[in-house]
Write an enzyme that holds these catalytic residues in place. Structure first.
Site, PDB file in Angstrom:
ATOM      1  N   CYS A 110       0.809  -1.227   0.000  1.00  0.00           N
ATOM      2  CA  CYS A 110       0.000   0.000   0.000  1.00  0.00           C
ATOM      3  C   CYS A 110       0.840   1.275   0.000  1.00  0.00           C
ATOM      4  O   CYS A 110       0.307   2.366  -0.153  1.00  0.00           O
ATOM      5  CB  CYS A 110      -0.947  -0.010   1.188  1.00  0.00           C
ATOM      6  SG  CYS A 110      -1.892  -1.523   1.267  1.00  0.00           S
ATOM      7  N   HIS A 235      -2.914   6.892   2.950  1.00  0.00           N
ATOM      8  CA  HIS A 235      -3.407   5.604   2.462  1.00  0.00           C
ATOM      9  C   HIS A 235      -4.755   5.320   3.125  1.00  0.00           C
ATOM     10  O   HIS A 235      -4.941   5.529   4.321  1.00  0.00           O
ATOM     11  CB  HIS A 235      -2.401   4.501   2.801  1.00  0.00           C
ATOM     12  CG  HIS A 235      -2.937   3.136   2.531  1.00  0.00           C
ATOM     13  ND1 HIS A 235      -3.566   2.816   1.349  1.00  0.00           N
ATOM     14  CD2 HIS A 235      -2.953   2.011   3.289  1.00  0.00           C
ATOM     15  CE1 HIS A 235      -3.947   1.552   1.393  1.00  0.00           C
ATOM     16  NE2 HIS A 235      -3.601   1.046   2.563  1.00  0.00           N
ATOM     17  N   ASN A 265     -10.234  -0.245   0.846  1.00  0.00           N
ATOM     18  CA  ASN A 265      -8.781  -0.154   0.766  1.00  0.00           C
ATOM     19  C   ASN A 265      -8.332  -0.661  -0.606  1.00  0.00           C
ATOM     20  O   ASN A 265      -8.446  -1.846  -0.899  1.00  0.00           O
ATOM     21  CB  ASN A 265      -8.178  -1.011   1.886  1.00  0.00           C
ATOM     22  CG  ASN A 265      -6.661  -1.022   1.868  1.00  0.00           C
ATOM     23  OD1 ASN A 265      -6.028  -0.580   0.918  1.00  0.00           O
ATOM     24  ND2 ASN A 265      -6.071  -1.551   2.928  1.00  0.00           N
TER      25      ASN A 265
HETATM   26  N1  ACO Z   1     -17.894  -8.258  11.192  1.00  0.00           N
HETATM   27  C1  ACO Z   1     -18.192  -8.549  12.449  1.00  0.00           C
HETATM   28  N2  ACO Z   1     -17.301  -8.980  13.344  1.00  0.00           N
HETATM   29  C2  ACO Z   1     -16.021  -9.082  12.930  1.00  0.00           C
HETATM   30  C3  ACO Z   1     -15.625  -8.791  11.622  1.00  0.00           C
HETATM   31  C4  ACO Z   1     -16.621  -8.364  10.730  1.00  0.00           C
HETATM   32  N3  ACO Z   1     -16.357  -8.036   9.452  1.00  0.00           N
HETATM   33  N4  ACO Z   1     -14.292  -8.991  11.513  1.00  0.00           N
HETATM   34  C5  ACO Z   1     -13.873  -9.395  12.717  1.00  0.00           C
HETATM   35  N5  ACO Z   1     -14.919  -9.468  13.584  1.00  0.00           N
HETATM   36  C6  ACO Z   1     -14.913  -9.868  14.981  1.00  0.00           C
HETATM   37  C7  ACO Z   1     -13.707 -10.711  15.356  1.00  0.00           C
HETATM   38  O1  ACO Z   1     -13.952 -12.067  15.033  1.00  0.00           O
HETATM   39  C8  ACO Z   1     -13.646 -10.468  16.839  1.00  0.00           C
HETATM   40  O2  ACO Z   1     -14.602 -11.289  17.475  1.00  0.00           O
HETATM   41  P1  ACO Z   1     -14.243 -12.000  18.887  1.00  0.00           P
HETATM   42  O3  ACO Z   1     -13.986 -10.852  19.836  1.00  0.00           O
HETATM   43  O4  ACO Z   1     -15.486 -12.761  19.160  1.00  0.00           O
HETATM   44  O5  ACO Z   1     -13.037 -12.823  18.607  1.00  0.00           O
HETATM   45  C9  ACO Z   1     -14.112  -9.029  17.003  1.00  0.00           C
HETATM   46  O6  ACO Z   1     -14.820  -8.704  15.786  1.00  0.00           O
HETATM   47  C10 ACO Z   1     -12.979  -8.037  17.186  1.00  0.00           C
HETATM   48  O7  ACO Z   1     -11.983  -8.342  16.218  1.00  0.00           O
HETATM   49  P2  ACO Z   1     -10.697  -7.452  16.068  1.00  0.00           P
HETATM   50  O8  ACO Z   1      -9.840  -8.037  14.986  1.00  0.00           O
HETATM   51  O9  ACO Z   1     -10.073  -7.229  17.392  1.00  0.00           O
HETATM   52  O10 ACO Z   1     -11.370  -6.112  15.580  1.00  0.00           O
HETATM   53  P3  ACO Z   1     -10.699  -4.719  15.361  1.00  0.00           P
HETATM   54  O11 ACO Z   1     -11.379  -3.679  16.123  1.00  0.00           O
HETATM   55  O12 ACO Z   1      -9.193  -4.804  15.469  1.00  0.00           O
HETATM   56  O13 ACO Z   1     -11.047  -4.445  13.834  1.00  0.00           O
HETATM   57  C11 ACO Z   1      -9.983  -4.531  11.725  1.00  0.00           C
HETATM   58  C12 ACO Z   1     -10.602  -5.342  12.845  1.00  0.00           C
HETATM   59  C13 ACO Z   1     -11.037  -3.657  11.108  1.00  0.00           C
HETATM   60  C14 ACO Z   1      -9.446  -5.505  10.676  1.00  0.00           C
HETATM   61  C15 ACO Z   1      -8.835  -3.676  12.306  1.00  0.00           C
HETATM   62  O14 ACO Z   1      -7.989  -4.465  13.105  1.00  0.00           O
HETATM   63  C16 ACO Z   1      -8.046  -3.028  11.243  1.00  0.00           C
HETATM   64  O15 ACO Z   1      -8.516  -2.177  10.511  1.00  0.00           O
HETATM   65  N6  ACO Z   1      -6.751  -3.350  11.162  1.00  0.00           N
HETATM   66  C17 ACO Z   1      -5.892  -2.784  10.163  1.00  0.00           C
HETATM   67  C18 ACO Z   1      -6.269  -3.355   8.865  1.00  0.00           C
HETATM   68  C19 ACO Z   1      -5.595  -2.647   7.782  1.00  0.00           C
HETATM   69  O16 ACO Z   1      -5.551  -1.448   7.755  1.00  0.00           O
HETATM   70  N7  ACO Z   1      -5.078  -3.435   6.869  1.00  0.00           N
HETATM   71  C20 ACO Z   1      -4.482  -2.977   5.731  1.00  0.00           C
HETATM   72  C21 ACO Z   1      -3.313  -2.052   6.007  1.00  0.00           C
HETATM   73  S1  ACO Z   1      -1.961  -2.330   5.041  1.00  0.00           S
HETATM   74  C22 ACO Z   1      -2.548  -2.526   3.568  1.00  0.00           C
HETATM   75  O17 ACO Z   1      -3.384  -1.783   3.218  1.00  0.00           O
HETATM   76  C23 ACO Z   1      -2.079  -3.661   2.716  1.00  0.00           C
END
Ligand code: ACO
Length: 310
Positions: A110, A235, A265
Site C-alpha cells: 500500500c 493511504h 482499501n
Molecule cells: N464483522 C463482524 N465482526 C467481525 C468482523 C466483521 N467483518 N471482523 C472481525 N470481527 C470480529 C472478530 O472475530 C472479533 O470477534 P471476537 O472478539 O469474538 O473474537 C471481534 O470482531 C474483534 O476483532 P478485532 O480483529 O479485534 O477487531 P478490530 O477492532 O481490530 O477491527 C480490523 C478489525 C477492522 C481488521 C482492524 O484491526 C483493522 O482495521 N486493522 C488494520 C487493517 C488494515 O488497515 N489493513 C491494511 C493495512 S496495510 C494494507 O493496506 C495492505
C-alpha cells in the site's frame, strides 16, 4: 541540483460494480454497523483487471498533462496485484498507451504509489523528461470472500499521475521518506495461489506508529512543520488509523482526505484516488502543500511532501 519534478496530470478508474456493507452482510456474519464503526468503509468497487484499470487512469492523466505515450521516458506501475507473475503488468500497459520507454512493476504494497513517486522523481533527476506513475489494484481476486476479517476491507481501482521535469526552483517534491520493516512481513501476506492473511490488530497498531514516524521523517527532510501542511492524503485503509495518526501528529481531521468510505482499501491506488478527489473537489489548490503518506504489507511506509501546481 537545478532540476526537479512536478505533477502535470492525474486520472482515476474504478470498476462499475458496487458492493455495499449490506451486500456483504448477506453472505458473511457481519453488519453495516460493525464495518462502518471499525473501518469507516461503507462500500467498495469490484472488478476489472489491473491492466485495464491502469490504462484507463493512465490515459486520463496523460490527456490532462497533454502528452502521449510516445512522450514518456518511463512507466512505473505500482501494484501488489499484477495480472500475471511474468511479465510485469507494466509491459502490457506500456504497449496499450503507445509508450516506447522503460516500464516496470513496483511492489511496495500500500506504500507503492509513494515509493513510485520517489522513483519517478529520481528518474527525472537522472534526465527523464516525463514519467507516468500508475497505482492499480484488483485486490478482490486475492480476498477470501468467506473471511469476514479481510473481505470487508478491500476494493479495486486505479489512479495515475504524470510527473514532468521542471527547473530546480520549481521542484514540487519537497521532501520524502521511505522505510520497510521486514520483521513484520507475517502480519499481512498472500502466498501464490492463496488469499490475503492479516493480523488486523497488529497491523492497526503498527500502521499508526509507522504513519507517524514516516511523516515526521519527510517533514524533517523538507524542513517543514505540520502547520505548513495544507492537506494530508493518507493511504485509505481504515479511518481510525488515519484519525489516530493525525491526532498524534497534531494535524486536525479537517486537513485529511477520505475516500475509503466508498472505495475501501485499494492499496497502491488509494493515494492517487484520494489525491484526485481532493483536486477535483477544490480541496487541493494551486500552491498547496500536500503530505502523501502510505503504509502497508512488508511492512513498508512512505511519505512525500508535494507542492500542488495544477
Ligand atoms: N464483522 C463482524 N465482526 C467481525 C468482523 C466483521 N467483518 N471482523 C472481525 N470481527 C470480529 C472478530 O472475530 C472479533 O470477534 P471476537 O472478539 O469474538 O473474537 C471481534 O470482531 C474483534 O476483532 P478485532 O480483529 O479485534 O477487531 P478490530 O477492532 O481490530 O477491527 C480490523 C478489525 C477492522 C481488521 C482492524 O484491526 C483493522 O482495521 N486493522 C488494520 C487493517 C488494515 O488497515 N489493513 C491494511 C493495512 S496495510 C494494507 O493496506 C495492505
Amino acid at each position: 541540483m537545478n532540476r526537479g519534478s512536478r505533477v502535470t496530470g492525474y486520472g482515476t478508474a474504478l470498476p462499475e460494480r458496487v458492493i455495499t456493507n449490506h451486500d456483504l452482510a448477506q453472505i458473511l456474519d457481519t453488519s453495516d454497523a460493525w464495518i462502518t464503526e471499525r473501518t469507516g468503509i461503507k462500500e467498495r468497487r469490484i472488478g476489472g483487471t489491473t491492466r485495464a484499470l491502469g490504462i484507463e487512469a493512465a490515459q486520463l492523466a496523460m490527456d490532462m498533462a497533454g502528452v502521449t505515450g510516445a512522450d514518456l521516458d518511463g512507466v512505473i506501475l505500482a501494484t501488489t496485484t499484477p495480472d500475471r507473475v511474468i511479465p510485469a503488468t507494466a509491459s502490457s500497459l506500456q504497449l496499450a498507451i503507445g509508450a516506447r520507454c522503460g516500464a516496470f512493476d513496483l511492489n511496495a504494497a500500500c506504500s507503492g504509489f509513494v515509493y513510485g513517486l520517489n522513483v519517478a522523481h529520481g528518474l527525472i533527476l537522472a534526465g527523464a523528461e516525463r514519467v507516468l506513475l500508475v497505482g492499480s489494484e484488483t485486490l478482490s481476486r486475492f480476498v477470501d470472500w468467506e473471511d469476514r476479517g479481510t473481505a470487508v476491507l478491500f476494493g479495486d481501482g486505479a489512479g495515475a499521475v504524470v510527473l514532468s521535469a521542471v527547473s530546480g526552483d520549481d521542484n514540487a517534491l519537497l521532501g520524502w521518506a521511505l522505510d520497510c520493516n521486514g520483521t513484520l512481513e507475517k502480519s499481512l501476506y498472500c502466498d501464490f495461489g492463496g488469499f490475503i492473511h492479516m493480523d488486523g490488530r497488529e497491523v492497526f497498531r503498527q500502521a499508526v506508529r509507522i504513519m507517524v514516524s514516516t511523516c515526521e521523517n519527510a517533514l524533517e527532510a523538507a524542513g517543514l512543520g505540520t502547520d505548513e501542511v495544507d492537506l494530508v492524503i493518507p493511504h485509505q485503509a481504515n479511518i481510525r488509523i488515519i484519525q489516530s495518526a493525525c491526532q498524534k501528529l497534531g494535524l486536525s481531521e479537517d486537513r485529511t482526505v477520505e475516500v475509503l468510505s466508498w472505495t475501501g482499501n485499494t492499496s497502491s491506488a488509494s493515494i492517487p484516488l484520494a489525491l484526485a478527489d481532493a483536486a477535483d473537489s477544490g480541496r487541493l489548490g494551486e500552491g498547496d502543500i500536500a503530505l502523501l503518506v502510505g503504509f502497508g504489507a512488508g511492512m513498508t511506509s512512505a511519505s512525500a511532501l508535494l507542492r500542488w501546481d495544477l
